[in-house]
Design a protein around this motif. Structure first.
Motif: not given
Length: 426
Positions: A39-49, A103-113, A149-151, A157-160
């Protein structure tokens, strides 16, 4: 005793189910069913094809057909359909239509991309608290400048994250002409043109001038001098950090200046003249596809007419040459769709009333009503495996007549059609 044990078992199962549902309910993220995680703020570590679509003219489809005697005939043709292939690599750029995993953390409750200001669809069932699977739809803008950007927005919370959508390779879906003379302007329609920095003929590397461009339309000026007979275009364009990306068009363009011309620039060429059976067939200036005029084909109602041209006076006439590969031309249709039969003095059936049933496939020219239609007919002797070859010199090596026959029908009307830019291409 067995009955008492059964009752206890059912009671225990019911209790476990209640505890299970209560546990799920307690860990739900804001009522998003089945979603658990931090339930913390989301983070993004990387994006993979995950996968990518490859459209490559080098890809081919090979078909083998066996005749009644068991003799095989193999045909290999280009396959321009997108090929989806697995691919896994860290990336900060993406292409339309490809799939990616973030990939990242705290992404389970994502509501919007959101990518470049556009909210995209994603399947929550494929996500976890540490990853999100998504694809880039064609609605996402890529023409620069963009936010790049991808948000990711969650319940907490939100991460860019920096992410650039690459332009697609320049792709032609339409063109005002497939044939050209020196310095002629041609307008291309399609996508990916905004990133184009240079164009040249692929076969000869002759440069082509860019007159104007946006992402869906490009106006180009063809070379003043070239040795090309026909050629695809080679585009140089910017794709992300690569300012020298290149791709070839699947559309091929014909250089009329290096062809044997029958009717080009509003007039008959190389000694050819009007040899039609009715009036007022012949050269007109009121209608044209390119240049200052076209050749009118006038078919009286109910008539069985051949409208066309001849070359009886030029020394050598039009001799057979195996290096000629195509006959090309444009035709503008009449009031309704008609099928004309292409006829010539050295073709099967000669320069006369060759009916549709007696013609081979390459002779049949279906002309839609009221619009200009381009034809590029391969030359050669038709066979059981390929009937779409025009045997222009079937009866002799020197041709003197070429025209179009229309079989009249009771109750039809006078028809006027027009052809332009007719030439034999090497």
């Amino acid at each position: 005793m067995k009955k008492i044990f059964s009752i206890k078992s059912h009671l225990m199962l019911a209790a476990l189910l209640v505890l299970g549902f209560a546990s799920c309910k307690k860990e739900d993220n804001g009522g998003i069913s089945g979603v658990t995680g931090g339930k913390g703020a989301p983070t993004v570590t990387s994006i993979h094809t995950v996968s990518k679509s490859v459209v490559d003219s080098a890809l081919t489809t090979t078909t083998t057909v066996y005749n009644s005697s068991g003799v095989p005939t193999t045909t290999t043709t280009p396959n321009y359909n997108p090929q989806v292939t697995a691919f896994d690599s860290v990336t900060t750029t993406g292409n339309l239509g490809n799939y990616y995993v973030l990939y990242g953390t705290n992404l389970g409750s994502t509501t919007k991309i959101v990518i470049n200001g556009v909210s995209i669809y994603f399947n929550r069932a494929l996500n976890s608290d540490k990853s999100i699977v998504f694809s880039i739809p064609t609605t996402v803008p890529y023409v620069q400048p963009q936010a790049n950007t991808i948000i990711i927005t969650t319940l907490y919370g939100a991460v860019t994250y920096k992410f650039t959508v690459l332009p697609p390779p320049p792709t032609i879906t339409g063109t005002t002409d497939y044939s050209y003379v020196a310095n002629q302007q041609i307008t291309l329609t399609g996508k990916g043109f905004a990133s184009v920095s240079a164009i040249k003929l692929k076969t000869t590397s002759d440069p082509i001038t860019i007159v104007s461009e946006n992402d869906s339309t490009l106006v180009m000026k063809m070379p003043a001098v070239s040795a090309a007979t026909e050629s695809a275009l080679l585009f140089t364009y910017t794709s992300g950090s690569n300012a020298a990306a290149q791709t070839a068009s699947t559309v091929v363009f014909n250089d009329l200046d290096n062809s044997y011309q029958i009717f080009v620039n509003g007039q008959l060429q190389n000694g050819w003249f009007n040899n039609s059976w009715s009036y007022p067939s012949g050269t007109v200036t009121s209608v044209s596809h390119a240049g200052s005029g076209s050749f009118q084909l006038h078919y009286p109602a109910g008539g069985w007419q051949v409208e066309g041209m001849a070359d009886w006076n030029t020394p050598g006439k039009f001799p057979y040459d195996p290096t000629y590969k195509y006959l090309t031309f444009w035709i503008k249709g009449g009031t309704v769709t008609h099928t004309l039969v292409l006829v010539g003095d050295q073709m099967v059936g000669g320069y006369g009333q060759v009916q549709n049933a007696n013609a081979y496939a390459a002779q049949l020219v279906t002309v839609p009503a009221k619009v200009w239609t381009f034809f590029k007919i391969p030359l050669g002797a038709p066979s059981s495996t390929n009937a779409n070859l025009l045997n222009f010199w079937a009866n002799g090596t020197t041709a003197q007549q070429l025209g179009f026959f229309l079989m009249g029908q009771t109750g039809d009307v006078d028809e006027d059609m027009y052809f332009d830019e007719m030439a034999f291409i090497k």
